[in-house]
Write a protein that holds these residues in place. Sequence first.
Motif, PDB file in Angstrom:
ATOM      1  N   TRP A 152       0.826  -1.208   0.000  1.00 27.23           N
ATOM      2  CA  TRP A 152       0.000   0.000   0.000  1.00 27.23           C
ATOM      3  C   TRP A 152       0.861   1.259   0.000  1.00 27.23           C
ATOM      4  O   TRP A 152       0.568   2.221  -0.710  1.00 27.23           O
ATOM      5  CB  TRP A 152      -0.949  -0.006   1.180  1.00 27.23           C
ATOM      6  N   HIS A 153       1.909   1.257   0.792  1.00 24.87           N
ATOM      7  CA  HIS A 153       2.814   2.405   0.781  1.00 24.87           C
ATOM      8  C   HIS A 153       3.394   2.619  -0.611  1.00 24.87           C
ATOM      9  O   HIS A 153       3.516   3.767  -1.080  1.00 24.87           O
ATOM     10  CB  HIS A 153       3.947   2.191   1.784  1.00 24.87           C
ATOM     11  N   SER A 154       3.752   1.543  -1.282  1.00 26.83           N
ATOM     12  CA  SER A 154       4.285   1.642  -2.637  1.00 26.83           C
ATOM     13  C   SER A 154       3.230   2.186  -3.595  1.00 26.83           C
ATOM     14  O   SER A 154       3.526   3.017  -4.466  1.00 26.83           O
ATOM     15  CB  SER A 154       4.781   0.273  -3.108  1.00 26.83           C
ATOM     16  N   PHE A 155       2.009   1.728  -3.446  1.00 23.48           N
ATOM     17  CA  PHE A 155       0.918   2.221  -4.285  1.00 23.48           C
ATOM     18  C   PHE A 155       0.736   3.725  -4.100  1.00 23.48           C
ATOM     19  O   PHE A 155       0.595   4.473  -5.083  1.00 23.48           O
ATOM     20  CB  PHE A 155      -0.380   1.486  -3.954  1.00 23.48           C
ATOM     21  N   LEU A 156       0.734   4.179  -2.855  1.00 23.68           N
ATOM     22  CA  LEU A 156       0.582   5.616  -2.593  1.00 23.68           C
ATOM     23  C   LEU A 156       1.703   6.414  -3.250  1.00 23.68           C
ATOM     24  O   LEU A 156       1.467   7.484  -3.828  1.00 23.68           O
ATOM     25  CB  LEU A 156       0.571   5.872  -1.084  1.00 23.68           C
ATOM     26  N   ASN A 157       2.904   5.903  -3.160  1.00 26.88           N
ATOM     27  CA  ASN A 157       4.054   6.577  -3.764  1.00 26.88           C
ATOM     28  C   ASN A 157       3.882   6.722  -5.271  1.00 26.88           C
ATOM     29  O   ASN A 157       4.070   7.806  -5.834  1.00 26.88           O
ATOM     30  CB  ASN A 157       5.320   5.794  -3.437  1.00 26.88           C
ATOM     31  N   TRP A 158       3.505   5.620  -5.941  1.00 34.12           N
ATOM     32  CA  TRP A 158       3.362   5.672  -7.391  1.00 34.12           C
ATOM     33  C   TRP A 158       2.126   6.476  -7.809  1.00 34.12           C
ATOM     34  O   TRP A 158       2.125   7.126  -8.866  1.00 34.12           O
ATOM     35  CB  TRP A 158       3.292   4.260  -7.966  1.00 34.12           C
ATOM     36  N   MET A 159       1.081   6.476  -6.984  1.00 35.36           N
ATOM     37  CA  MET A 159      -0.103   7.262  -7.309  1.00 35.36           C
ATOM     38  C   MET A 159       0.210   8.752  -7.285  1.00 35.36           C
ATOM     39  O   MET A 159      -0.199   9.505  -8.180  1.00 35.36           O
ATOM     40  CB  MET A 159      -1.232   6.935  -6.329  1.00 35.36           C
ATOM     41  N   LEU A 160       0.950   9.191  -6.269  1.00 35.43           N
ATOM     42  CA  LEU A 160       1.332  10.598  -6.210  1.00 35.43           C
ATOM     43  C   LEU A 160       2.252  10.954  -7.370  1.00 35.43           C
ATOM     44  O   LEU A 160       2.082  11.996  -8.023  1.00 35.43           O
ATOM     45  CB  LEU A 160       2.016  10.889  -4.872  1.00 35.43           C
ATOM     46  N   PHE A 161       3.218  10.110  -7.629  1.00 39.00           N
ATOM     47  CA  PHE A 161       4.154  10.336  -8.738  1.00 39.00           C
ATOM     48  C   PHE A 161       3.389  10.431 -10.056  1.00 39.00           C
ATOM     49  O   PHE A 161       3.563  11.378 -10.837  1.00 39.00           O
ATOM     50  CB  PHE A 161       5.173   9.199  -8.753  1.00 39.00           C
ATOM     51  N   GLY A 162       2.538   9.442 -10.320  1.00 39.23           N
ATOM     52  CA  GLY A 162       1.828   9.410 -11.585  1.00 39.23           C
ATOM     53  C   GLY A 162       0.880  10.579 -11.764  1.00 39.23           C
ATOM     54  O   GLY A 162       0.771  11.141 -12.866  1.00 39.23           O
ATOM     55  N   SER A 163       0.199  10.975 -10.693  1.00 40.10           N
ATOM     56  CA  SER A 163      -0.750  12.083 -10.816  1.00 40.10           C
ATOM     57  C   SER A 163      -0.019  13.396 -11.077  1.00 40.10           C
ATOM     58  O   SER A 163      -0.511  14.253 -11.820  1.00 40.10           O
ATOM     59  CB  SER A 163      -1.603  12.187  -9.551  1.00 40.10           C
ATOM     60  N   ASN A 164       1.172  13.553 -10.487  1.00 41.13           N
ATOM     61  CA  ASN A 164       1.960  14.759 -10.772  1.00 41.13           C
ATOM     62  C   ASN A 164       2.415  14.791 -12.220  1.00 41.13           C
ATOM     63  O   ASN A 164       2.378  15.834 -12.883  1.00 41.13           O
ATOM     64  CB  ASN A 164       3.179  14.808  -9.847  1.00 41.13           C
ATOM     65  N   VAL A 165       2.851  13.649 -12.716  1.00 36.96           N
ATOM     66  CA  VAL A 165       3.281  13.568 -14.110  1.00 36.96           C
ATOM     67  C   VAL A 165       2.108  13.852 -15.045  1.00 36.96           C
ATOM     68  O   VAL A 165       2.243  14.566 -16.054  1.00 36.96           O
ATOM     69  CB  VAL A 165       3.880  12.168 -14.390  1.00 36.96           C
ATOM     70  N   LEU A 166       0.943  13.307 -14.707  1.00 38.79           N
ATOM     71  CA  LEU A 166      -0.251  13.531 -15.525  1.00 38.79           C
ATOM     72  C   LEU A 166      -0.651  14.999 -15.511  1.00 38.79           C
ATOM     73  O   LEU A 166      -0.974  15.584 -16.558  1.00 38.79           O
ATOM     74  CB  LEU A 166      -1.394  12.659 -15.005  1.00 38.79           C
TER      75      LEU A 166
END
Length: 279
Positions: A149-163
């Motif tokens: 879950w921590h990894s998911f949160l990390n990638w979700m924040l990263f991906g949303s910023n990139v988007l």
Amino acid sequence: MLIQEEMIARVRQLCQQDGRVVAALMYGSFTKGEGDAYSDIEFYIFLDDATYDAVDPAAWAAQVAPVALYFTNEFGTGTAIFENLVRGEFHFERASEMGAIRSWKQGGSLFNPDSMLLVDRTGELAEHLRYLSGPGPDRAAPEHITWLWHSFLNWMLFGSNVLARGERARALEILSILQRYLLWLARIQEGTTQHWLTPSKNAEHDLSPDAYQRLTACTADLRGDSLERAYAAAWNWGKELIYALALKYALNLPVALMDALGIYLAERIRYADATPLSQ
């Protein structure tokens, strides 16, 4: 008999006849009873240290069947594309390095170690495979779910910023990473962890229809607002999965961070006729 099965039999024969081969094993679908006409063939071949440097991997593989292309892939593995369009992976290793396969223990249980063994002149390989047999890691351990879950949160924040920045192709790539974490969480929730290392494998049959439909909503392309919808669906499904798992396994979730991230995402992930992301 499948052409792959004929080729596997040929590899076994070659290993038995080649005195330089100390031990050899097969891995992949055919050791799990899942091999079909679309499957690869994959091997580890352990060579006598004294003759290791004299072996030409491409020439060795060409004895199995005519090879159209042989190269070393991005993981350092010898890869053969045979003229019959079967794909093969060949790890040629020194016999003195055979014990390194014990590190596979963290990858999961072996379906049938006996089915993997091709040649074992010293008995050492069988001993290593016995070590690897039995249940693998507990995928549902609370600390492991928490890490996912921590990894998911990390990638979700990263991906949303990139988007939000407008790097849509990069955001699409990150979405595929988010999908892997969602699949892992869904497999834990539904008790279908047998294809853990490749969580998308056989997902059409391993997952419930509802979970597969939720995964479908998390897919996208670069057209229109497809990415925004997929990111929103990934966030909402991810939260549903982790809250259900938290109840079952008494997880300590970073709720304040999740609430803040939900607001942050709602400001950045927008699409036509959008409904607010649940927080």
